[in-house]
Design a protein around this motif. Structure first.
Motif, mmCIF file in Angstrom:
data_model
loop_
_atom_site.group_PDB
_atom_site.id
_atom_site.type_symbol
_atom_site.label_atom_id
_atom_site.label_comp_id
_atom_site.label_asym_id
_atom_site.label_seq_id
_atom_site.Cartn_x
_atom_site.Cartn_y
_atom_site.Cartn_z
ATOM 1 N N ILE A 109 61.713 10.048 16.928
ATOM 2 C CA ILE A 109 62.351 11.620 16.068
ATOM 3 C C ILE A 109 62.671 12.261 17.757
ATOM 4 O O ILE A 109 64.214 12.089 17.679
ATOM 5 N N CYS A 110 61.876 11.691 18.471
ATOM 6 C CA CYS A 110 62.893 12.271 19.961
ATOM 7 C C CYS A 110 64.274 11.670 20.566
ATOM 8 O O CYS A 110 65.011 12.225 20.609
ATOM 9 N N VAL A 111 63.792 10.474 20.033
ATOM 10 C CA VAL A 111 64.960 9.761 20.889
ATOM 11 C C VAL A 111 66.283 9.788 19.884
ATOM 12 O O VAL A 111 66.919 9.809 20.583
ATOM 13 N N MET A 112 65.639 9.616 18.468
ATOM 14 C CA MET A 112 66.808 10.086 17.618
ATOM 15 C C MET A 112 67.269 10.956 17.944
ATOM 16 O O MET A 112 69.219 10.761 17.486
ATOM 17 N N GLN A 113 67.230 12.200 18.117
ATOM 18 C CA GLN A 113 67.954 13.634 17.637
ATOM 19 C C GLN A 113 68.585 13.286 18.938
ATOM 20 O O GLN A 113 69.890 13.835 19.398
ATOM 21 N N LEU A 114 68.097 12.909 20.188
ATOM 22 C CA LEU A 114 68.509 12.710 21.935
ATOM 23 C C LEU A 114 70.365 11.552 21.244
ATOM 24 O O LEU A 114 71.031 12.093 21.814
ATOM 25 N N VAL A 115 70.127 10.708 20.576
ATOM 26 C CA VAL A 115 71.380 9.797 20.492
ATOM 27 C C VAL A 115 71.672 10.278 19.483
ATOM 28 O O VAL A 115 73.654 10.783 19.724
ATOM 29 N N ARG A 116 71.713 11.150 19.203
ATOM 30 C CA ARG A 116 72.566 11.905 18.011
ATOM 31 C C ARG A 116 73.115 13.148 18.231
ATOM 32 O O ARG A 116 74.490 13.509 18.020
ATOM 33 N N ASN A 117 72.575 13.907 19.358
ATOM 34 C CA ASN A 117 73.357 14.882 19.666
ATOM 35 C C ASN A 117 74.684 14.457 20.852
ATOM 36 O O ASN A 117 75.214 14.914 21.455
ATOM 37 N N ILE A 118 74.212 13.561 21.732
ATOM 38 C CA ILE A 118 75.147 12.768 22.409
ATOM 39 C C ILE A 118 76.300 11.755 21.679
ATOM 40 O O ILE A 118 77.130 12.322 22.301
ATOM 41 N N THR A 119 75.759 11.245 21.048
ATOM 42 C CA THR A 119 76.925 10.853 19.683
ATOM 43 C C THR A 119 77.777 11.919 18.782
ATOM 44 O O THR A 119 79.453 11.297 19.159
ATOM 45 N N THR A 120 77.454 12.769 18.353
ATOM 46 C CA THR A 120 77.989 12.682 17.446
ATOM 47 C C THR A 120 78.699 14.228 17.467
ATOM 48 O O THR A 120 79.094 15.555 16.962
ATOM 49 N N ASN A 121 77.843 15.118 18.655
ATOM 50 C CA ASN A 121 78.157 16.746 18.605
ATOM 51 C C ASN A 121 78.802 17.174 19.239
ATOM 52 O O ASN A 121 79.308 16.297 20.189
ATOM 53 N N PRO A 122 79.438 17.452 18.865
ATOM 54 C CA PRO A 122 80.697 17.927 19.846
ATOM 55 C C PRO A 122 81.172 19.378 20.860
ATOM 56 O O PRO A 122 82.420 19.011 21.159
#
Length: 88
Positions: free
Chosen positions: A24-37
């Protein structure tokens, strides 16, 4: 051996929740790096300064899970809660 000392059969069930938490932590980190504006990884994007891109921010904040649970009851078991709490 160190492996026999630290990895015992009674520890195996702990691997599942720890692995899920790390996933879950890795998924959230990847989501933040790739899609967070607000996160800019490349030098070219960092040089752009502050962007007023409200559509991209709205798309990021209203993700699939939030759209799915919008309008649903906040109770875990609404029928069971209603059975015990509603007067007849």
């Amino acid at each position: 051996m160190a492996a026999n000392r630290w990895i015992r059969p009674e520890v195996y069930p702990l691997f599942v929740p720890v692995g899920a938490a790390v996933g879950i932590c890795v998924m959230q980190l990847v989501r933040n790096i790739t899609t967070n504006p607000e996160v800019r990884v490349t030098k070219q994007n960092r040089a752009a300064g502050i962007l007023d891109n409200h559509d991209e921010g709205e798309k990021y904040s209203q993700h699939f899970i939030r759209r799915f649970v919008r309008g649903k009851s906040t109770e875990i078991m609404p029928s069971l809660n209603g059975f015990f709490s509603d007067p007849k």
